[in-house]
Design an enzyme around this catalytic site. Structure first.
Site, short mmCIF file in Angstrom:
data_model
loop_
_atom_site.label_atom_id
_atom_site.label_comp_id
_atom_site.label_asym_id
_atom_site.label_seq_id
_atom_site.Cartn_x
_atom_site.Cartn_y
_atom_site.Cartn_z
N GLU A 17 73.90 68.69 90.56
CA GLU A 17 72.91 68.86 91.87
C GLU A 17 71.73 67.83 91.83
O GLU A 17 71.17 67.74 90.58
CB GLU A 17 72.55 70.21 92.29
N HIS B 193 68.55 68.80 98.29
CA HIS B 193 69.34 68.74 97.05
C HIS B 193 70.97 68.70 97.66
O HIS B 193 71.02 68.75 98.77
CB HIS B 193 69.20 70.06 96.31
N HIS C 298 75.14 69.70 97.19
CA HIS C 298 76.00 70.71 96.81
C HIS C 298 77.30 69.91 96.29
O HIS C 298 78.06 69.44 97.32
CB HIS C 298 76.25 71.65 97.80
N ASP D 45 69.19 79.40 96.62
CA ASP D 45 68.58 78.66 97.49
C ASP D 45 67.69 79.49 98.23
O ASP D 45 66.60 79.02 98.61
CB ASP D 45 69.20 77.85 98.46
ZN LIG Z 1 71.88 74.88 97.09
#
Ligand SMILES: [Zn+2]
Length: 139
Positions: free
Chosen positions: A23, A81, A83, A94
């Site tokens: 990530e 961010h 995925h 999260d």
């Molecule tokens: Zn996430």
């Protein structure tokens, strides 16, 4: 609510997402104007977990980035961010982060999907993402 971000900035986040097995994460610096979050600058921060399913920003780099942005009158408008393998919805992890950082959370997948979320009164709400070309902004 809207997140207004430059097309080039968004493309860069997507490009980094496609290239990274783990990530990627970082800040969206800018300002809030009513219901709009305007992104002026993106900043990648190393993911110290080096994980394809979780991230944690390197704390020292976080502080440095925030200091530099504040010097220029910018605040944390959002956190982004990626995925790499999951849909662009906030994970349980999260959600914990969203409680600590009640800003817009932008999630990008390696397929180029882009979604933004915010926690409002304990509920996750979708935020509309508006990517604009530089010339539209007029500043
Ligand atoms: Zn996430």
């Amino acid at each position: 609510m809207r997140l207004v971000i430059r097309q080039d900035d968004l493309k860069e986040i997507i490009k980094m997402t496609e290239r990274s097995a783990v990530e990627v994460c970082g800040f969206l610096f800018g300002r809030r104007e009513g219901n709009d979050f305007i992104v002026e600058e993106i900043r990648f921060i190393p993911n110290r977990l080096n994980s394809p399913t979780a991230f944690e920003m390197e704390p020292l780099e976080m502080v440095k980035a925030i200091d530099r942005a504040e010097e220029r009158g910018l605040e944390v408008a959002g956190i982004f961010h990626s995925h790499p393998k999951c849909p662009p919805r906030p994970s349980d992890r999260d959600l914990k982060g969203m409680r600590l950082w009640p800003v817009v959370w932008l999630i990008v997948t390696s397929k180029g999907e882009v979604r933004a979320w915010i926690l409002e009164e304990g509920k996750v709400e979708a935020v509309e993402v508006e990517d604009e070309v530089d010339s539209v902004r007029g500043i």
